[in-house]
Design a protein around this motif. Structure first.
Motif, PDB file in Angstrom:
ATOM      1  N   ILE A  42       0.837  -1.206   0.000  1.00  0.00           N
ATOM      2  CA  ILE A  42       0.000   0.000   0.000  1.00  0.00           C
ATOM      3  C   ILE A  42       0.870   1.254   0.000  1.00  0.00           C
ATOM      4  O   ILE A  42       0.639   2.193  -0.767  1.00  0.00           O
ATOM      5  N   SER A  85       1.348   4.493  -2.660  1.00  0.00           N
ATOM      6  CA  SER A  85       0.689   5.747  -2.312  1.00  0.00           C
ATOM      7  C   SER A  85       1.440   6.654  -1.336  1.00  0.00           C
ATOM      8  O   SER A  85       0.997   7.781  -1.099  1.00  0.00           O
ATOM      9  N   CYS A  99      -0.901   7.792  -8.751  1.00  0.00           N
ATOM     10  CA  CYS A  99      -1.336   8.283  -7.435  1.00  0.00           C
ATOM     11  C   CYS A  99      -0.739   9.654  -7.126  1.00  0.00           C
ATOM     12  O   CYS A  99      -1.401  10.513  -6.524  1.00  0.00           O
ATOM     13  N   LEU A 123      -7.573   8.677  -2.328  1.00  0.00           N
ATOM     14  CA  LEU A 123      -8.655   7.725  -2.072  1.00  0.00           C
ATOM     15  C   LEU A 123      -9.301   7.246  -3.365  1.00  0.00           C
ATOM     16  O   LEU A 123      -9.675   6.074  -3.490  1.00  0.00           O
ATOM     17  N   SER A 182      -7.734   6.931  -6.141  1.00  0.00           N
ATOM     18  CA  SER A 182      -6.766   5.979  -6.704  1.00  0.00           C
ATOM     19  C   SER A 182      -6.938   4.607  -6.073  1.00  0.00           C
ATOM     20  O   SER A 182      -6.928   3.573  -6.773  1.00  0.00           O
ATOM     21  N   TYR A 183      -7.096   4.579  -4.732  1.00  0.00           N
ATOM     22  CA  TYR A 183      -7.362   3.305  -4.048  1.00  0.00           C
ATOM     23  C   TYR A 183      -8.610   2.643  -4.631  1.00  0.00           C
ATOM     24  O   TYR A 183      -8.629   1.435  -4.896  1.00  0.00           O
ATOM     25  N   LEU A 185      -8.906  -0.938  -6.588  1.00  0.00           N
ATOM     26  CA  LEU A 185      -9.754  -1.986  -6.013  1.00  0.00           C
ATOM     27  C   LEU A 185     -10.791  -2.463  -7.024  1.00  0.00           C
ATOM     28  O   LEU A 185     -11.035  -3.675  -7.157  1.00  0.00           O
TER      29      LEU A 185
END
Length: 468
Positions: free
Chosen positions: A269, A273, A389, A402, A404-405, A409
């Protein structure tokens, strides 16, 4: 009581049926007593050399009689040659040096603290033998075929016959036959041609240089693809979770393995990021930081002519160049360039007020996080997504990070590897009765890992049980 037939034709039929589709197990017709007596020699190709055949079969030295097919099978899979003679109700074990040992090579990119040091070589035959050395079971099949209209590169599909789904085997055969190419020089070329989601940065095959890792995958009901001239084999199906696992996760106690896996997940993670979070906070959300930290960062950035996003991109690209140079140069020189180059460039950039010291720390920590991911191809996906990111963080702040997350996902949720959801076991856990969660972010004690993963056939998932 022995069960070996005196008729050589019966023994030949037994060997053909028992070791069907085992391309690494060969049968050779031999003649003894000046050609008056016929025999059949069965052996694992890479474990029994032609020199051994000439020395021992002709002279019939260093042999041991066997009275049953079971003994013959065990001796064969241990790396010895087995000789059947016409009219003889016994088989003869011809001792050999056995399977290739550690002198073959060492795994360089997947080092472990505990476990085998053996690594694959550039010979497909020897790589298959290194797996056979660990799985002495005739149900392990080896299907060989050539790929490449000009190179005629030998490939081998290795699997456990009673564990895999037949449709999985048919799918990879179809994908391998769907292209005609001049030559295959490495398993990576075949991987790119047979991937379904070829635009995704995330690999759908798992690569490994370790025979024990490949053997463990075969026991899970997965298929191993070995390619001649390549020291790396491919494992499929794969999922997000399997890329964070290492061999010594199962060789060490579950507490240590679970802690190491948690670090790898967290490192992935941050590898994607952490620079983006720094850019977002320093550009849009400085109020989230303590006053003393804000003042310290402002003092460190005094005189720097670039905005935060410019600093981060400059240092990230510099570190990527150092990494690339270190890989291409010879070993000792490459290591020196990586360490000395990073120190000199970082210190000189700070001294010249090109970047602030905090950016050097952020970029160096991000690089450490990417190195903590065990699989290089998988880690490369996070290194690539990191730049997206960074731009999102510079544009929308933490909301961009967020987003980008969320995008990653959603993308992962749409991926699958040969029909297996990429996010297993974090999605569709009920496919295997929630058993796969016991070997995910946390690794449960070995005695609780009683079922194979979802890769194996539903009726063959029990792998551990008490004898009583």
């Amino acid at each position: 009581m022995g069960d070996i037939a005196s008729a050589l034709s019966e023994n030949r039929r037994w060997a053909a049926e028992r070791f069907a589709r085992c391309g690494d197990i060969l049968q050779r017709q031999v003649f003894l007593d000046d050609g008056r007596r016929e025999g059949l020699l069965v052996y694992v190709e890479a474990a029994v050399s032609n020199l051994m055949l000439e020395e021992h079969v002709i002279g019939l030295s260093d042999v041991q009689p066997l009275s049953s097919y079971k003994e013959a099978q065990e001796a064969l899979l241990a790396g010895n040659g087995i000789l059947f003679l016409e009219g003889d109700e016994r088989a003869y074990k011809i001792s050999s040096k056995g399977y290739p040992g550690i002198g073959v090579s060492k795994a360089e990119s997947e080092k472990v603290m505990r476990g085998s040091r053996e690594g694959f070589t550039e010979s497909e035959k020897i790589n298959v033998a290194l797996i056979r050395k660990r799985l002495r079971d005739p149900r392990m099949k080896v299907e060989e075929q050539t790929v490449g209209s000009r190179s005629h590169t030998m490939t081998a599909l290795i699997y456990m016959e009673d564990l895999i789904y037949p449709r999985l085997l048919d799918t990879i055969r179809e994908r391998m036959d769907s292209y005609e190419i001049d030559g295959i020089m490495d398993s990576g070329m075949l991987e790119q041609l047979t991937e379904k989601h070829w635009l995704s940065p995330f690999p759908q095959f798992q690569s490994t240089e370790r025979p024990d890792r490949a053997a463990a995958a075969v026991l899970e009901g997965r298929i191993v693809l070995a390619v001649d001239h390549s020291p790396t084999v491919l494992i499929f199906p794969s999922d997000y979770n399997s890329f964070f696992q290492t061999c010594d996760d199962w060789y060490n106690r579950f507490e240590i393995a679970s802690f190491a896996r948690f670090l790898r997940f967290f490192a992935a993670i941050l590898a994607m990021s952490f620079p983006a979070i720094y850019v977002a906070v320093t550009t849009w959300h400085t109020s989230l930081l303590p006053t003393n930290l804000v003042l310290s960062m402002a003092e460190a950035r005094r005189g720097v002519p670039f905005p935060s996003v410019g600093e981060v991109l400059l240092m990230e690209i510099s570190f990527e160049l150092i990494r690339e140079a270190g890989i291409r140069l010879p070993g000792p020189i490459g290591n020196t360039i990586g360490i000395v180059g990073g120190l000199i460039i970082g210190q000189s950039a700070v001294a010249a007020n090109v970047v602030s010291p905090i950016v050097v720390i952020v970029v160096a920590f991000t690089a450490l996080c990417s190195f903590a991911i065990p699989n290089e191809e998988f880690a490369s996906a996070f290194r690539l997504l990191k730049y997206g990111c960074i731009f999102m963080g510079a544009w929308l702040g933490l909301y961009g990070v967020l987003l980008s997350y969320l995008w990653v996902l959603i993308h992962l949720s749409h991926l699958n590897s040969f029909g297996i959801p990429y996010l297993m076991p974090y999605v569709a856990s009920d496919l295997n009765g929630y058993e796969d969660e016991k070997d995910s972010l946390l690794r449960f004690p070995m005695r609780m890992l009683t079922r194979r993963p979802v890769f194996a056939r539903r009726d063959a998932r029990i792998k551990l049980r008490r004898k009583d």
